[in-house]
Design a protein around this motif. Structure first.
Motif, PDB file in Angstrom:
ATOM      1  N   VAL A  25       0.825  -1.209   0.000  1.00 14.67           N
ATOM      2  CA  VAL A  25       0.000   0.000   0.000  1.00 14.67           C
ATOM      3  C   VAL A  25       0.860   1.260   0.000  1.00 14.67           C
ATOM      4  N   ARG A  26       1.959   1.220   0.778  1.00 12.14           N
ATOM      5  CA  ARG A  26       2.768   2.437   0.890  1.00 12.14           C
ATOM      6  C   ARG A  26       3.440   2.791  -0.430  1.00 12.14           C
ATOM      7  N   ALA A  27       3.868   1.736  -1.177  1.00 13.32           N
ATOM      8  CA  ALA A  27       4.481   1.994  -2.481  1.00 13.32           C
ATOM      9  C   ALA A  27       3.440   2.572  -3.436  1.00 13.32           C
ATOM     10  N   LEU A  28       2.220   2.033  -3.385  1.00 12.46           N
ATOM     11  CA  LEU A  28       1.168   2.522  -4.271  1.00 12.46           C
ATOM     12  C   LEU A  28       0.766   3.953  -3.911  1.00 12.46           C
ATOM     13  N   ARG A  29       0.739   4.245  -2.599  1.00 17.45           N
ATOM     14  CA  ARG A  29       0.379   5.604  -2.169  1.00 17.45           C
ATOM     15  C   ARG A  29       1.347   6.643  -2.724  1.00 17.45           C
ATOM     16  N   GLN A  30       2.601   6.219  -2.860  1.00 11.86           N
ATOM     17  CA  GLN A  30       3.590   7.175  -3.381  1.00 11.86           C
ATOM     18  C   GLN A  30       3.280   7.577  -4.810  1.00 11.86           C
ATOM     19  N   LEU A  31       2.475   6.756  -5.494  1.00 13.32           N
ATOM     20  CA  LEU A  31       2.129   7.053  -6.884  1.00 13.32           C
ATOM     21  C   LEU A  31       0.854   7.885  -6.975  1.00 13.32           C
ATOM     22  N   ILE A  32       0.245   8.129  -5.816  1.00  9.38           N
ATOM     23  CA  ILE A  32      -1.002   8.892  -5.782  1.00  9.38           C
ATOM     24  C   ILE A  32      -0.776  10.180  -4.996  1.00  9.38           C
ATOM     25  N   GLY A  33      -0.819  11.318  -5.670  1.00  9.39           N
ATOM     26  CA  GLY A  33      -0.681  12.587  -4.957  1.00  9.39           C
ATOM     27  C   GLY A  33      -2.012  12.953  -4.337  1.00  9.39           C
ATOM     28  N   PHE A  34      -2.008  13.245  -3.036  1.00  4.57           N
ATOM     29  CA  PHE A  34      -3.271  13.524  -2.339  1.00  4.57           C
ATOM     30  C   PHE A  34      -3.253  14.968  -1.832  1.00  4.57           C
ATOM     31  N   VAL A  35      -4.241  15.748  -2.229  1.00  5.56           N
ATOM     32  CA  VAL A  35      -4.328  17.137  -1.755  1.00  5.56           C
ATOM     33  C   VAL A  35      -5.580  17.277  -0.901  1.00  5.56           C
ATOM     34  N   PHE A  36      -5.380  17.742   0.338  1.00  2.00           N
ATOM     35  CA  PHE A  36      -6.472  17.778   1.304  1.00  2.00           C
ATOM     36  C   PHE A  36      -7.187  19.130   1.315  1.00  2.00           C
ATOM     37  N   GLN A  37      -8.386  19.091   1.839  1.00  2.00           N
ATOM     38  CA  GLN A  37      -9.172  20.312   1.990  1.00  2.00           C
ATOM     39  C   GLN A  37      -8.438  21.336   2.864  1.00  2.00           C
ATOM     40  N   ASN A  38      -7.854  20.837   3.974  1.00  2.00           N
ATOM     41  CA  ASN A  38      -7.205  21.756   4.917  1.00  2.00           C
ATOM     42  C   ASN A  38      -5.694  21.799   4.735  1.00  2.00           C
ATOM     43  N   PHE A  39      -5.247  21.566   3.524  1.00  2.00           N
ATOM     44  CA  PHE A  39      -3.826  21.693   3.118  1.00  2.00           C
ATOM     45  C   PHE A  39      -2.915  20.662   3.764  1.00  2.00           C
ATOM     46  N   ALA A  40      -3.028  20.516   5.093  1.00  2.00           N
ATOM     47  CA  ALA A  40      -2.251  19.499   5.806  1.00  2.00           C
ATOM     48  C   ALA A  40      -0.755  19.608   5.540  1.00  2.00           C
ATOM     49  N   LEU A  41      -0.251  20.841   5.527  1.00  2.00           N
ATOM     50  CA  LEU A  41       1.203  21.004   5.425  1.00  2.00           C
ATOM     51  C   LEU A  41       1.820  20.638   6.777  1.00  2.00           C
ATOM     52  N   TYR A  42       3.048  20.164   6.762  1.00  2.00           N
ATOM     53  CA  TYR A  42       3.741  19.863   8.018  1.00  2.00           C
ATOM     54  C   TYR A  42       4.177  21.192   8.644  1.00  2.00           C
ATOM     55  N   ARG A  43       3.611  21.480   9.806  1.00  2.00           N
ATOM     56  CA  ARG A  43       3.810  22.818  10.391  1.00  2.00           C
ATOM     57  C   ARG A  43       5.233  23.072  10.866  1.00  2.00           C
ATOM     58  N   HIS A  44       5.977  21.973  11.125  1.00  2.00           N
ATOM     59  CA  HIS A  44       7.327  22.177  11.664  1.00  2.00           C
ATOM     60  C   HIS A  44       8.367  22.283  10.556  1.00  2.00           C
ATOM     61  N   LEU A  45       7.934  22.208   9.305  1.00  7.00           N
ATOM     62  CA  LEU A  45       8.884  22.269   8.202  1.00  7.00           C
ATOM     63  C   LEU A  45       8.620  23.495   7.327  1.00  7.00           C
ATOM     64  N   THR A  46       9.702  24.024   6.733  1.00  7.37           N
ATOM     65  CA  THR A  46       9.535  25.144   5.806  1.00  7.37           C
ATOM     66  C   THR A  46       8.822  24.639   4.552  1.00  7.37           C
ATOM     67  N   VAL A  47       8.410  25.575   3.729  1.00  4.95           N
ATOM     68  CA  VAL A  47       7.757  25.244   2.467  1.00  4.95           C
ATOM     69  C   VAL A  47       8.624  24.265   1.672  1.00  4.95           C
ATOM     70  N   LEU A  48       9.896  24.602   1.554  1.00  7.05           N
ATOM     71  CA  LEU A  48      10.792  23.749   0.779  1.00  7.05           C
ATOM     72  C   LEU A  48      10.889  22.335   1.382  1.00  7.05           C
ATOM     73  N   ASP A  49      11.050  22.277   2.699  1.00  5.21           N
ATOM     74  CA  ASP A  49      11.178  20.968   3.347  1.00  5.21           C
ATOM     75  C   ASP A  49       9.890  20.155   3.262  1.00  5.21           C
ATOM     76  N   ASN A  50       8.752  20.845   3.252  1.00 10.49           N
ATOM     77  CA  ASN A  50       7.490  20.140   3.066  1.00 10.49           C
ATOM     78  C   ASN A  50       7.502  19.373   1.749  1.00 10.49           C
ATOM     79  N   VAL A  51       8.078  20.006   0.727  1.00  8.77           N
ATOM     80  CA  VAL A  51       8.068  19.381  -0.599  1.00  8.77           C
ATOM     81  C   VAL A  51       9.170  18.327  -0.717  1.00  8.77           C
TER      82      VAL A  51
END
Lengths: 224, 217, 242
Positions: C74-100
């Protein structure tokens, strides 16, 4: 104040080398307790997230027991109790082990509280990206939870330094034990304890200052 | 000696443990309320002095302060009875911590309500007593429980000044029976029982003083 | 063979049936929008497809592999699926660049310099490169969502899932994000998008899957669904909306 501080000063000067080494013991013990407690706290916190209900029950029981009983009683149990079944540990080992279990339980509880401040979708996003449970813990949960719990963890570090004074009750010669000896010999009880208190206050202040520096370095906007 | 007998002899000290805990907790409450009231009603200088006091009390180990009060003050000609020494050390330190909890809760009281109280013609003291204090106390309940637990867990220090509470009883027993492991296990159980009792009591009290819609999670 | 083949997907929570035999295909390069009344199971459907929720029964084949098989990675397959959430769900402890770059470095084991290059490329595509060192807390909703899309794109997914990408945004920011999704649509990125946004549905889709009470009630091109549909439920849904 009617104290005879000059007399104490003479006494302190005479005992300076042993006092410094005793103070070293206190600092060493505090540092060990604090580092062990952080590692143990993270470990226990990780186990509270377990899928297994049995593991969670055991861990919560452990946390509750150590938060609900005095540390000194546990230290006495190890110090006076274990020898009756043939296990003799040095006061240092007992202090390190006893504080480890105690402080880990407290730190784990702080981390559990902080965990409630995480955003569930953030953890879900990590899952959706294909991260494993372990990776999510290491890369997202732990860095965030440690920051959110930082004030509580910092005051625990201060608490550790102060609480390390109780190991003199199990005959471990740290700073308080050293000063205790001076009080007994000089009869300058008030003066000795007053200076003792000052020294602990100084140690605590050093930690407070260090924490402020750390805070400036590690604070991230939106995460506190 | 059976485990039941051990428990029985330890229970003799339970009353003193409870007494020490309650007296120190009561002292803490008085100290904390005095600090918070003086902070709220006093000037800037009073605030700074109180900051310093709280900082000092939070920076000294309870055991060191206890020894300073109980063994130190008599050397200056000031005799302090054991219970009073516990109150002046553990109680005072705990009061300093409690005052910080109160301070946090006070900041959470809505400014609009304080303004409304002023507008109705209340004096600052009346506003503090009638509007801010009741809300502050309710918001502080979780912190107060922690502090009460903490006092209970430092209460064994009372044995060092000769108060015959649980730990002191245990020491007396160990010197005659050689069953230290069982004895200190029993001691731990008693304190843990006390801890659970505190949690139950607080839950009971909280249910009775809850206000619908206030501080609910 | 379609990139994503969903057959008879069922999801129940206790006694409540949220998905009741959903079947559809998504071809490579296609963009489909899933719409329907609140509580119709749209978001649950999306989350079942990459197994953020466990489907109760049915099958999901992704790129020829059975996503719901017990042996599926499942984890390998998930990597092939980009998921964008309603509430963005960015990692708050990482900079924009590190999030990506986080998943690039940790999952794709990409060297840091390469990951950074890739991340900056995707951020530039979303007009967010200049915010590379900012933390999520300092971004607006629209900016956060653009970073979230860049984060998904950086992994070079086979498909992008959007879960209500504009619902948490004010109209101006929503427009910004829709414009960028449109850009991806024109580049033939494969997209599956759950939304309430009529503009998105109308202009940025090859077809709309209309979900109602856990079932696919209709699947058709936007122009056929949006104006005067024979099915009264669909007609009233879009009638009320427009």
């Amino acid at each position: 104040m009617g104290g005879n501080f000059p007399a104490l000063l003479v006494q302190l000067q005479a005992d300076l080398p042993s006092l410094i080494s005793a103070l070293g013991e206190t600092v060493l013990l505090s540092v060990i307790i604090t580092i062990n407690g952080l590692i143990g706290g993270l470990l226990v916190f990780y186990l509270t997230l377990s899928n297994s209900g049995v593991v969670r029950k055991i861990i919560n029981g452990y946390i509750s027991i150590f938060i609900g009983t005095p540390l000194i009683v546990f230290l006495f149990l190890l110090y006076y109790g274990l020898p009756t079944i043939g296990i003799r540990l040095s006061p240092f080992v007992i202090a390190v082990f006893g504080f480890f279990l105690n402080v880990s339980a407290y730190n784990a509880r702080f981390l559990v509280t902080a965990y409630k401040g995480l955003l569930p979708t953030e953890l879900e996003a990590a899952k959706a990206q294909g991260f494993s449970r372990g990776q999510i813990f290491r890369l997202v949960t732990a860095p965030q939870v440690l920051r959110l719990a930082a004030p509580a963890l910092a005051s625990q570090a201060i608490q550790n330094t102060k609480d390390s004074s109780i190991v003199f009750l199990i005959q471990y010669t740290e700073f308080f034990a050293g000063m205790q000896e001076i009080a007994m010999r000089s009869f300058l009880f008030f003066e000795t304890y007053f200076v003792t208190a000052l020294v602990y206050l100084l140690l605590v202040s050093v930690i407070v200052l260090a924490m402020r520096r750390l805070e400036r370095r590690f604070t991230i906007p939106g995460l506190s | 000696m059976s485990f039941a007998q051990i428990l029985q002899s330890l229970v003799a000290g339970l009353g003193y443990t409870v007494l020490v805990t309650l007296l120190c907790a009561a002292t803490a409450l008085v100290v904390a309320l005095a600090i918070i009231a003086a902070r709220r009603l006093g000037g800037k200088a009073a605030g700074n002095a109180l900051d310093a006091l709280v900082y000092v009390l939070r920076g000294i180990p309870v055991l060191v302060l206890l020894f300073m009060v109980f063994f130190g003050l008599p050397a200056l000609g000031l005799d302090i009875p054991p219970l009073a020494a516990m109150m002046l050390s553990l109680g005072a330190v705990s009061g300093a911590y409690l005052s910080e909890i109160f301070r946090g809760s006070l900041q959470a009281v809505s400014q609009a309500e304080i303004l409304a109280a002023q507008a109705s013609g209340f004096t600052p003291f009346q506003s503090f007593r009638l509007i801010e204090l009741p809300q502050m106390i309710r918001l502080s309940v979780p912190g107060m429980v922690n502090e009460l637990t903490s006092v209970m867990k430092y209460s064994p220090f009372a044995y060092t000044v000769g108060i015959p509470e649980i730990t002191k009883q245990a020491m007396a027993l160990t010197s005659t029976t050689m069953q230290s492991l069982q004895i200190y296990t029993a001691v731990g159980l008693l304190y843990f029982g006390l801890y659970r009792a505190i949690l139950l009591a607080v839950a009971y009290v909280e249910r009775h003083f809850a206000i619908p819609g206030f501080a609910e999670e | 063979m379609a990139l994503l083949e969903v057959r008879n997907l069922v999801k129940t929570f206790g006694t409540k049936t949220v998905l009741d035999g959903v079947t559809f295909d998504l071809e490579e390069g296609q963009t489909k929008v899933i719409m329907g009344p609140s509580g119709c199971g749209k978001s649950t459907l999306l989350r079942c497809l990459n197994r953020l929720e466990e489907p109760t029964s049915g099958s999901v084949r992704f790129d020829g592999k059975e996503m719901t098989a017990p042996t599926a990675d499942v984890r390998a397959l998930r990597q092939l699926i980009g998921f964008v959430f309603q509430n963005f769900a960015l990692y708050r402890h990482l900079t924009v660049l590190d999030n990506v770059t986080l998943a690039l470095r940790q999952l794709k084991k990409m060297p840091a310099a390469l990951a950074e290059e890739r991340a900056l490329h995707e951020l530039a595509r979303m007009d967010m490169a200049e915010k590379r060192d900012a933390y999520p807390a300092s971004l607006s909703g629209g900016q956060s969502q653009r970073v979230a899309i860049a984060r998904a794109l950086a992994m070079e997914p086979r498909v992008l899932f959007f879960d209500e990408p504009t619902s948490a945004l004010d109209p101006v920011m929503a427009r910004e994000v829709v414009t960028l999704i449109n850009r991806l649509y024109l580049e033939n990125v494969t997209i599956l998008c759950v939304t309430h946004d009529l503009y998105l549905a109308q202009y940025i889709s090859d077809s709309i899957i209309f979900l109602d009470q856990g079932k696919v009630r209709a699947e058709d091109k936007a122009e056929n669904l949006l104006s005067g549909h024979a099915d009264p439920v669909i007609a009233s849904f879009f009638g009320r909306k427009s």
